[in-house]
Write a protein that holds these residues in place. Structure first.
Motif, PDB file in Angstrom:
ATOM      1  N   ARG A  65       0.847  -1.205   0.000  1.00 41.71           N
ATOM      2  CA  ARG A  65       0.000   0.000   0.000  1.00 41.71           C
ATOM      3  C   ARG A  65       0.874   1.245   0.000  1.00 41.71           C
ATOM      4  N   LEU A  66       0.580   2.158  -0.941  1.00 42.52           N
ATOM      5  CA  LEU A  66       1.406   3.347  -1.089  1.00 42.52           C
ATOM      6  C   LEU A  66       0.531   4.535  -1.455  1.00 42.52           C
ATOM      7  N   GLY A  67       0.623   5.603  -0.671  1.00 42.14           N
ATOM      8  CA  GLY A  67      -0.082   6.838  -0.988  1.00 42.14           C
ATOM      9  C   GLY A  67       0.784   7.706  -1.883  1.00 42.14           C
ATOM     10  N   LEU A  68       0.189   8.226  -2.946  1.00 44.40           N
ATOM     11  CA  LEU A  68       0.926   9.007  -3.947  1.00 44.40           C
ATOM     12  C   LEU A  68       0.118  10.203  -4.413  1.00 44.40           C
ATOM     13  N   GLN A  69       0.805  11.266  -4.744  1.00 47.55           N
ATOM     14  CA  GLN A  69       0.221  12.346  -5.525  1.00 47.55           C
ATOM     15  C   GLN A  69       0.594  12.038  -6.968  1.00 47.55           C
ATOM     16  N   VAL A  70      -0.384  11.969  -7.850  1.00 47.44           N
ATOM     17  CA  VAL A  70      -0.157  11.671  -9.262  1.00 47.44           C
ATOM     18  C   VAL A  70      -0.504  12.929 -10.056  1.00 47.44           C
ATOM     19  N   ILE A  71       0.490  13.461 -10.753  1.00 47.12           N
ATOM     20  CA  ILE A  71       0.313  14.683 -11.540  1.00 47.12           C
ATOM     21  C   ILE A  71       0.593  14.339 -13.001  1.00 47.12           C
ATOM     22  N   VAL A  72      -0.347  14.684 -13.872  1.00 46.21           N
ATOM     23  CA  VAL A  72      -0.191  14.402 -15.303  1.00 46.21           C
ATOM     24  C   VAL A  72      -0.095  15.728 -16.041  1.00 46.21           C
ATOM     25  N   LEU A  73       0.980  15.891 -16.809  1.00 42.28           N
ATOM     26  CA  LEU A  73       1.185  17.066 -17.659  1.00 42.28           C
ATOM     27  C   LEU A  73       1.013  16.620 -19.106  1.00 42.28           C
ATOM     28  N   THR A  74       0.131  17.293 -19.839  1.00 46.06           N
ATOM     29  CA  THR A  74      -0.175  16.892 -21.208  1.00 46.06           C
ATOM     30  C   THR A  74       0.592  17.752 -22.214  1.00 46.06           C
ATOM     31  N   PRO A  75       0.630  17.332 -23.475  1.00 49.16           N
ATOM     32  CA  PRO A  75       1.369  18.095 -24.486  1.00 49.16           C
ATOM     33  C   PRO A  75       0.872  19.528 -24.674  1.00 49.16           C
ATOM     34  N   ASP A  76      -0.400  19.791 -24.378  1.00 47.92           N
ATOM     35  CA  ASP A  76      -0.926  21.144 -24.551  1.00 47.92           C
ATOM     36  C   ASP A  76      -0.849  21.964 -23.257  1.00 47.92           C
ATOM     37  N   SER A  77       0.003  21.545 -22.322  1.00 44.62           N
ATOM     38  CA  SER A  77       0.288  22.243 -21.064  1.00 44.62           C
ATOM     39  C   SER A  77      -0.822  22.143 -20.024  1.00 44.62           C
ATOM     40  N   ARG A 110      -8.029   7.349 -22.427  1.00 45.44           N
ATOM     41  CA  ARG A 110      -7.628   7.811 -23.758  1.00 45.44           C
ATOM     42  C   ARG A 110      -6.762   9.044 -23.559  1.00 45.44           C
ATOM     43  N   LEU A 111      -5.539   8.978 -24.055  1.00 45.41           N
ATOM     44  CA  LEU A 111      -4.665  10.147 -24.041  1.00 45.41           C
ATOM     45  C   LEU A 111      -4.974  10.899 -25.331  1.00 45.41           C
ATOM     46  N   GLY A 112      -5.739  11.963 -25.204  1.00 47.86           N
ATOM     47  CA  GLY A 112      -6.350  12.622 -26.350  1.00 47.86           C
ATOM     48  C   GLY A 112      -5.438  13.483 -27.197  1.00 47.86           C
ATOM     49  N   ARG A 113      -4.210  13.647 -26.805  1.00 48.21           N
ATOM     50  CA  ARG A 113      -3.269  14.465 -27.583  1.00 48.21           C
ATOM     51  C   ARG A 113      -2.043  13.635 -27.932  1.00 48.21           C
ATOM     52  N   CYS A 114      -1.530  13.867 -29.112  1.00 52.77           N
ATOM     53  CA  CYS A 114      -0.236  13.293 -29.476  1.00 52.77           C
ATOM     54  C   CYS A 114       0.837  14.227 -28.936  1.00 52.77           C
ATOM     55  N   GLY A 115       1.956  13.666 -28.549  1.00 50.97           N
ATOM     56  CA  GLY A 115       3.053  14.480 -28.049  1.00 50.97           C
ATOM     57  C   GLY A 115       3.586  13.957 -26.729  1.00 50.97           C
ATOM     58  N   ARG A 116       4.346  14.806 -26.064  1.00 46.47           N
ATOM     59  CA  ARG A 116       5.063  14.424 -24.849  1.00 46.47           C
ATOM     60  C   ARG A 116       4.194  14.604 -23.606  1.00 46.47           C
ATOM     61  N   TYR A 117       4.033  13.519 -22.862  1.00 44.43           N
ATOM     62  CA  TYR A 117       3.347  13.515 -21.577  1.00 44.43           C
ATOM     63  C   TYR A 117       4.383  13.343 -20.477  1.00 44.43           C
ATOM     64  N   SER A 118       4.086  13.885 -19.314  1.00 42.41           N
ATOM     65  CA  SER A 118       4.903  13.664 -18.121  1.00 42.41           C
ATOM     66  C   SER A 118       3.972  13.252 -16.995  1.00 42.41           C
ATOM     67  N   ILE A 119       4.377  12.233 -16.278  1.00 40.67           N
ATOM     68  CA  ILE A 119       3.645  11.817 -15.091  1.00 40.67           C
ATOM     69  C   ILE A 119       4.595  11.961 -13.913  1.00 40.67           C
ATOM     70  N   LEU A 120       4.169  12.729 -12.924  1.00 38.13           N
ATOM     71  CA  LEU A 120       4.965  12.960 -11.725  1.00 38.13           C
ATOM     72  C   LEU A 120       4.342  12.167 -10.589  1.00 38.13           C
ATOM     73  N   LEU A 121       5.150  11.371  -9.915  1.00 36.01           N
ATOM     74  CA  LEU A 121       4.701  10.576  -8.776  1.00 36.01           C
ATOM     75  C   LEU A 121       5.427  11.068  -7.539  1.00 36.01           C
ATOM     76  N   VAL A 122       4.658  11.443  -6.524  1.00 39.22           N
ATOM     77  CA  VAL A 122       5.231  11.970  -5.282  1.00 39.22           C
ATOM     78  C   VAL A 122       4.662  11.156  -4.127  1.00 39.22           C
ATOM     79  N   PRO A 123       5.490  10.376  -3.439  1.00 40.18           N
ATOM     80  CA  PRO A 123       4.974   9.566  -2.331  1.00 40.18           C
ATOM     81  C   PRO A 123       4.597  10.446  -1.139  1.00 40.18           C
ATOM     82  N   ASP A 124       3.589   9.999  -0.385  1.00 41.80           N
ATOM     83  CA  ASP A 124       3.151  10.727   0.807  1.00 41.80           C
ATOM     84  C   ASP A 124       4.218  10.734   1.898  1.00 41.80           C
TER      85      ASP A 124
END
Length: 141
Positions: A65-77, A110-124
């Motif tokens: 069990r792991l608590g995380l903050q999940v942040i998704v940055l899409t190609p269109d900012s 569905r990742l609706g945009r083509c391009g570079r995605y970033s996923i940031l994972l920050v543990p609690d």
């Protein structure tokens, strides 16, 4: 006439297409507490996929069990952020030093945009024994 029909069909279905796979980044196994950034190029803006989170760990990773903050940055900012408690399934397979634990994070996305995605994972909290974290994208069934 057939050529025009083929071109029209190709343009209509023209979302980007790419294979699915996994992307991983190393973290400090003595104590992971910093943001782990996972970057990947999305070339499929039409397909539905399941996203799994996984950790490569040693015997110091106490539980699933792991608590995380999940942040998704899409190609269109655009940015989305949410807190998640992830229950990793610990592998029973024998491993001398390292094991991998996985958890389904999102189904049929569905990742609706083509391009570079970033996923940031920050543990609690500080997590010991995790050597790497990653995501895996597979075609939804």
């Amino acid at each position: 006439m057939r050529l025009r029909t083929w071109i029209a069909a190709a343009l209509f279905a023209g979302g980007c297409v790419a294979p699915h796979g996994a992307v991983v980044t190393d973290v400090d196994s003595r104590g992971w507490s910093d943001t782990a950034r996972i970057d990947f190029a999305n070339e499929d803006s039409l397909g539905l996929r399941d996203m799994r989170l996984f950790v490569r760990h040693d015997n110091r990773f106490a539980g699933g069990r792991l608590g995380l903050q999940v942040i998704v940055l899409t190609p269109d900012s655009a940015m989305t952020s949410e807190h998640a408690v992830v229950n990793f399934r610990i592998s029973d397979a024998d491993a001398a030093l390292r094991r991998e634990a996985t958890a389904l994070y999102r189904r049929r996305i569905r990742l609706g945009r083509c391009g570079r995605y970033s996923i940031l994972l920050v543990p609690d909290t500080t997590v010991r024994g995790v050597e790497a974290v990653g995501i895996r994208l597979d075609a939804s069934e």
